[in-house]
Design a protein around this motif. Structure first.
Motif, PDB file in Angstrom:
ATOM      1  N   GLY A   8      -7.772  45.556  69.435  1.00  0.00           N
ATOM      2  CA  GLY A   8      -6.762  45.875  68.421  1.00  0.00           C
ATOM      3  C   GLY A   8      -5.536  45.102  68.742  1.00  0.00           C
ATOM      4  O   GLY A   8      -4.730  44.140  67.888  1.00  0.00           O
ATOM      5  N   GLY A   9      -4.865  45.422  70.191  1.00  0.00           N
ATOM      6  CA  GLY A   9      -3.794  44.518  70.398  1.00  0.00           C
ATOM      7  C   GLY A   9      -4.092  42.979  70.549  1.00  0.00           C
ATOM      8  O   GLY A   9      -2.963  42.133  70.234  1.00  0.00           O
ATOM      9  N   ASN A  10      -5.311  42.625  71.052  1.00  0.00           N
ATOM     10  CA  ASN A  10      -5.642  41.328  71.138  1.00  0.00           C
ATOM     11  C   ASN A  10      -5.650  40.325  69.900  1.00  0.00           C
ATOM     12  O   ASN A  10      -5.063  39.083  69.897  1.00  0.00           O
ATOM     13  CB  ASN A  10      -6.969  40.983  71.808  1.00  0.00           C
ATOM     14  CG  ASN A  10      -6.853  41.771  73.241  1.00  0.00           C
ATOM     15  OD1 ASN A  10      -7.028  40.796  74.159  1.00  0.00           O
ATOM     16  ND2 ASN A  10      -7.316  43.092  73.461  1.00  0.00           N
ATOM     17  N   GLN A  11      -6.248  41.039  68.786  1.00  0.00           N
ATOM     18  CA  GLN A  11      -6.046  40.365  67.497  1.00  0.00           C
ATOM     19  C   GLN A  11      -4.594  40.350  66.909  1.00  0.00           C
ATOM     20  O   GLN A  11      -4.319  39.266  66.148  1.00  0.00           O
ATOM     21  CB  GLN A  11      -7.025  41.227  66.433  1.00  0.00           C
ATOM     22  CG  GLN A  11      -8.504  41.049  66.898  1.00  0.00           C
ATOM     23  CD  GLN A  11      -9.071  39.747  66.886  1.00  0.00           C
ATOM     24  OE1 GLN A  11      -8.853  38.918  65.874  1.00  0.00           O
ATOM     25  NE2 GLN A  11      -9.579  39.293  67.927  1.00  0.00           N
ATOM     26  N   ALA A  12      -3.888  41.196  67.265  1.00  0.00           N
ATOM     27  CA  ALA A  12      -2.276  41.193  66.762  1.00  0.00           C
ATOM     28  C   ALA A  12      -1.759  39.921  67.273  1.00  0.00           C
ATOM     29  O   ALA A  12      -0.911  39.222  66.840  1.00  0.00           O
ATOM     30  CB  ALA A  12      -1.621  42.565  67.024  1.00  0.00           C
ATOM     31  N   VAL A  13      -2.120  39.860  68.778  1.00  0.00           N
ATOM     32  CA  VAL A  13      -1.369  38.744  69.552  1.00  0.00           C
ATOM     33  C   VAL A  13      -1.994  37.353  68.969  1.00  0.00           C
ATOM     34  O   VAL A  13      -1.319  36.333  68.658  1.00  0.00           O
ATOM     35  CB  VAL A  13      -1.635  38.520  71.024  1.00  0.00           C
ATOM     36  CG1 VAL A  13      -1.150  37.526  71.444  1.00  0.00           C
ATOM     37  CG2 VAL A  13      -1.024  40.134  71.756  1.00  0.00           C
ATOM     38  N   GLU A  14      -3.166  37.283  68.550  1.00  0.00           N
ATOM     39  CA  GLU A  14      -3.698  36.171  68.109  1.00  0.00           C
ATOM     40  C   GLU A  14      -3.248  35.788  66.650  1.00  0.00           C
ATOM     41  O   GLU A  14      -2.701  34.674  66.096  1.00  0.00           O
ATOM     42  CB  GLU A  14      -5.320  36.266  67.641  1.00  0.00           C
ATOM     43  CG  GLU A  14      -6.156  36.017  68.820  1.00  0.00           C
ATOM     44  CD  GLU A  14      -7.437  36.235  68.275  1.00  0.00           C
ATOM     45  OE1 GLU A  14      -8.056  35.941  67.243  1.00  0.00           O
ATOM     46  OE2 GLU A  14      -8.478  36.465  69.278  1.00  0.00           O
ATOM     47  N   ASP A  15      -2.880  36.708  65.802  1.00  0.00           N
ATOM     48  CA  ASP A  15      -2.133  36.688  64.652  1.00  0.00           C
ATOM     49  C   ASP A  15      -0.698  36.081  64.575  1.00  0.00           C
ATOM     50  O   ASP A  15      -0.404  35.175  64.005  1.00  0.00           O
ATOM     51  CB  ASP A  15      -2.005  38.146  63.824  1.00  0.00           C
ATOM     52  CG  ASP A  15      -3.121  38.825  63.515  1.00  0.00           C
ATOM     53  OD1 ASP A  15      -4.278  38.348  63.078  1.00  0.00           O
ATOM     54  OD2 ASP A  15      -2.721  40.108  63.204  1.00  0.00           O
ATOM     55  N   ALA A  16      -0.022  36.474  65.554  1.00  0.00           N
ATOM     56  CA  ALA A  16       1.341  36.130  65.736  1.00  0.00           C
ATOM     57  C   ALA A  16       1.352  34.580  66.231  1.00  0.00           C
ATOM     58  O   ALA A  16       2.064  33.988  65.629  1.00  0.00           O
ATOM     59  CB  ALA A  16       1.982  37.003  66.979  1.00  0.00           C
ATOM     60  N   VAL A  17       0.397  34.221  66.973  1.00  0.00           N
ATOM     61  CA  VAL A  17       0.734  32.681  67.298  1.00  0.00           C
ATOM     62  C   VAL A  17      -0.071  31.842  66.193  1.00  0.00           C
ATOM     63  O   VAL A  17       0.593  30.741  65.867  1.00  0.00           O
ATOM     64  CB  VAL A  17      -0.165  32.463  68.493  1.00  0.00           C
ATOM     65  CG1 VAL A  17       0.655  32.819  69.953  1.00  0.00           C
ATOM     66  CG2 VAL A  17      -1.605  32.599  68.655  1.00  0.00           C
ATOM     67  N   VAL A  18      -0.949  32.312  65.472  1.00  0.00           N
ATOM     68  CA  VAL A  18      -1.637  31.656  64.528  1.00  0.00           C
ATOM     69  C   VAL A  18      -0.548  31.650  63.182  1.00  0.00           C
ATOM     70  O   VAL A  18      -0.408  30.483  62.526  1.00  0.00           O
ATOM     71  CB  VAL A  18      -2.856  32.202  63.897  1.00  0.00           C
ATOM     72  CG1 VAL A  18      -3.264  31.538  62.576  1.00  0.00           C
ATOM     73  CG2 VAL A  18      -3.859  32.019  64.859  1.00  0.00           C
ATOM     74  N   LEU A  19       0.024  32.559  62.981  1.00  0.00           N
ATOM     75  CA  LEU A  19       1.270  32.585  61.969  1.00  0.00           C
ATOM     76  C   LEU A  19       2.332  31.587  62.342  1.00  0.00           C
ATOM     77  O   LEU A  19       2.829  30.824  61.337  1.00  0.00           O
ATOM     78  CB  LEU A  19       1.982  33.988  62.045  1.00  0.00           C
ATOM     79  CG  LEU A  19       2.883  34.148  60.739  1.00  0.00           C
ATOM     80  CD1 LEU A  19       2.517  34.020  59.315  1.00  0.00           C
ATOM     81  CD2 LEU A  19       3.432  35.464  60.634  1.00  0.00           C
ATOM     82  N   ALA A  20       2.867  31.645  63.561  1.00  0.00           N
ATOM     83  CA  ALA A  20       3.836  30.778  63.992  1.00  0.00           C
ATOM     84  C   ALA A  20       3.518  29.446  63.756  1.00  0.00           C
ATOM     85  O   ALA A  20       4.270  28.200  63.570  1.00  0.00           O
ATOM     86  CB  ALA A  20       4.386  30.882  65.435  1.00  0.00           C
ATOM     87  N   HIS A  21       1.864  29.037  64.132  1.00  0.00           N
ATOM     88  CA  HIS A  21       1.603  27.575  64.074  1.00  0.00           C
ATOM     89  C   HIS A  21       1.739  27.057  62.538  1.00  0.00           C
ATOM     90  O   HIS A  21       1.965  26.037  62.299  1.00  0.00           O
ATOM     91  CB  HIS A  21       0.099  27.676  64.302  1.00  0.00           C
ATOM     92  CG  HIS A  21      -0.763  26.390  64.159  1.00  0.00           C
ATOM     93  ND1 HIS A  21      -0.636  25.028  64.915  1.00  0.00           N
ATOM     94  CD2 HIS A  21      -1.672  26.300  63.248  1.00  0.00           C
ATOM     95  CE1 HIS A  21      -1.355  24.169  64.120  1.00  0.00           C
ATOM     96  NE2 HIS A  21      -2.000  24.697  63.260  1.00  0.00           N
ATOM     97  N   HIS A  22       1.392  27.850  61.616  1.00  0.00           N
ATOM     98  CA  HIS A  22       1.263  27.723  60.101  1.00  0.00           C
ATOM     99  C   HIS A  22       2.639  27.673  59.480  1.00  0.00           C
ATOM    100  O   HIS A  22       2.995  26.886  58.730  1.00  0.00           O
ATOM    101  CB  HIS A  22       0.396  28.418  59.244  1.00  0.00           C
ATOM    102  CG  HIS A  22      -1.060  28.173  59.490  1.00  0.00           C
ATOM    103  ND1 HIS A  22      -1.788  27.102  59.518  1.00  0.00           N
ATOM    104  CD2 HIS A  22      -1.902  29.039  59.971  1.00  0.00           C
ATOM    105  CE1 HIS A  22      -3.117  27.107  59.651  1.00  0.00           C
ATOM    106  NE2 HIS A  22      -3.135  28.341  60.127  1.00  0.00           N
ATOM    107  N   ALA A  23       3.618  28.273  60.138  1.00  0.00           N
ATOM    108  CA  ALA A  23       4.951  28.308  59.541  1.00  0.00           C
ATOM    109  C   ALA A  23       5.762  27.185  60.170  1.00  0.00           C
ATOM    110  O   ALA A  23       6.615  26.660  59.732  1.00  0.00           O
ATOM    111  CB  ALA A  23       5.774  29.611  60.283  1.00  0.00           C
ATOM    112  N   GLY A  24       5.507  26.620  61.422  1.00  0.00           N
ATOM    113  CA  GLY A  24       6.029  25.373  61.853  1.00  0.00           C
ATOM    114  C   GLY A  24       7.540  25.728  62.271  1.00  0.00           C
ATOM    115  O   GLY A  24       7.904  26.753  62.567  1.00  0.00           O
ATOM    116  N   SER A  25       8.214  24.536  62.447  1.00  0.00           N
ATOM    117  CA  SER A  25       9.508  24.781  62.731  1.00  0.00           C
ATOM    118  C   SER A  25      10.663  25.222  61.377  1.00  0.00           C
ATOM    119  O   SER A  25      11.542  25.603  61.787  1.00  0.00           O
ATOM    120  CB  SER A  25      10.081  23.368  63.166  1.00  0.00           C
ATOM    121  OG  SER A  25       9.994  22.398  62.007  1.00  0.00           O
ATOM    122  N   GLY A  26      10.093  25.194  60.182  1.00  0.00           N
ATOM    123  CA  GLY A  26      10.696  25.749  59.195  1.00  0.00           C
ATOM    124  C   GLY A  26      11.090  24.713  58.405  1.00  0.00           C
ATOM    125  O   GLY A  26      11.580  24.949  57.172  1.00  0.00           O
TER     126      GLY A  26
END
Length: 429
Positions: free
Chosen positions: A331-349
């Protein structure tokens, strides 16, 4: 009022509306940085805040609880989550807390070993050890990587407008001191299994379902006699005991129970009734814990996947997007994955387009988390078998499979623990 808000956005500032809440728009600090608002300061929300901060976003985390002190619970971080934390420079700090260096395994309530597992074999297969740590320790690691003032506790946040490519998202934050409206280029909803944001974005979705199981968790001093880390499967009951780096022990239990059921006296007494006659160190653990230090929660999971993990400028992550049974410890592991994948796609803005970036996030995460949720449900059903013939057959199968070697048993985590994040690991923060 709409025109006033547009003026605020163009100015990149904030103002107090005489007829409504304060409005804080993107770039309100004068830095010109793109603003992200995170709803919920759990493990996933804080990791996302760190990941976006490192990419140059101005991040604010809004947390309903009065403080960030987690009680009585541990968390296991598998190599997949550790590699995700490498992206934000925190992976090695977590690995340094690894306490499981020897063997462990699966047992029967009477103490017989069904299978032995080896930490080195798991680390060799998946590229790192399993790290058990107290949630408070992980929260401290994550918040230490954020600027002061990023996390605002005692704040109830509601997404009032998900926004789109042409307008910002809006979040209303209520504190004892008043009400503030935040306008942001990106909103991350990490508000848990009963997420109000998820219900607002996807009102037709059935939401989480009760799994038929309830769980208990506790952290206690280590017992006097040594023990090997283990998980014990009984008839409709499960117990696990795992060491922490600081010398304490994280213990957890699960049992089949009606939804909402609670002990007539206290939860430690209930655990004694269910597990008091099991092998060492279970009785010693229960003798060491106070009744007020036992956490009990019914286990719900999002067995019906969402149509997407985003809408407009709002992304869901963690339990809000894909709550699962704890049977895989993911559960927590997948949340951590979500976080870095989201930031990857968001980029620098700088070139952030919500429809494109968040669609890519959903495309990456929805198939993977759906598969993990379903596998956790299947594993949970196996662990909670209660009929005696089924339990005996399960034990015999586990023993038979264990004779094929540790690699065969570890294959169940192939495709999960060996996941690697997009992008290259960062240097330590």
């Amino acid at each position: 009022m709409e025109q006033d808000r547009a003026d605020v956005n163009r100015a990149g500032g904030s103002r107090a509306d005489a007829n409504g809440p304060d409005v804080i728009g993107p770039g309100a600090d004068g830095s010109g940085a793109h603003r992200a608002v995170v709803v919920g300061a759990g493990i996933g929300g804080l990791t996302a805040a760190v990941a976006l901060h490192r990419r140059g976003w101005r991040v604010t985390v809004l947390e309903r609880a009065a403080d960030l002190t987690p009680v009585g619970a541990g968390i296991g971080l598998a190599p997949n989550a550790q590699r995700a934390l490498d992206v934000v420079g925190l992976g090695d700090r977590v690995r340094a807390l690894s306490a499981w260096q020897g063997d462990g395994g699966m047992r029967t309530p009477g103490g017989r070993w069904l299978v032995r597992t080896d930490a080195e074999a798991a680390a060799a297969r998946f590229g790192g050890p399993l790290v058990l740590l107290h949630r408070a320790t992980l929260v401290g690691i994550l918040t230490s990587a954020l600027p002061d003032g990023t996390v605002r506790t005692g704040t109830t946040a509601t997404v009032t407008d998900p926004g789109d490519d042409r307008r910002p998202a809006r979040v209303t934050a209520v504190t004892p001191g008043g009400e503030t409206e935040w306008e942001a280029e990106l909103v991350l909803a990490a508000d848990g299994i009963h997420s109000a944001t998820r219900r607002a974005l996807f009102p037709a979705h059935p939401g989480p379902r009760y799994s038929g199981r309830t769980s208990w968790r506790m952290v206690v001093p280590a017992p006097g006699r040594p023990f090997a880390p283990h998980e014990t499967w009984g008839a409709g009951r499960l117990w696990g005991t795992q060491p922490l780096k600081d010398g304490r022990v994280y213990a957890y239990a699960m049992a089949t129970a009606p939804e909402g059921a609670r002990a007539p006296d206290d939860e430690r007494a209930e655990l004694l009734r269910l597990f008091g006659g099991w092998h060492h160190p279970v009785p010693e653990i229960l003798a060491a814990v106070g009744p007020d230090r036992v956490l009990r929660h019914d286990v719900h999971h999002l067995i019906t996947p969402l149509p997407a993990h985003h809408r407009g400028r709002v992304a869901l992550l963690g339990d809000a997007a894909h709550a699962m049974m704890p049977s895989l410890g993911q559960g927590g592991n997948q949340a951590v994955e979500d976080a870095v994948v989201l930031a990857h796609h968001a980029g620098s803005g700088d070139a952030f387009t919500p429809s494109r970036a968040l669609a890519a996030y959903t495309a990456d995460r929805l198939p993977r988390t759906t598969a993990v949720v379903r596998k956790a449900a299947r594993t949970g059903a196996l662990t909670m078998l209660s009929a005696r013939p089924a339990v005996a057959l399960r034990s015999a199968l586990v023993v038979a499979v264990s004779r094929l070697g540790p690699g065969f048993l570890l294959r169940g985590f192939d495709g999960i623990a060996d996941w690697r994040p997009p992008g290259e690991p960062a240097r330590p923060a």
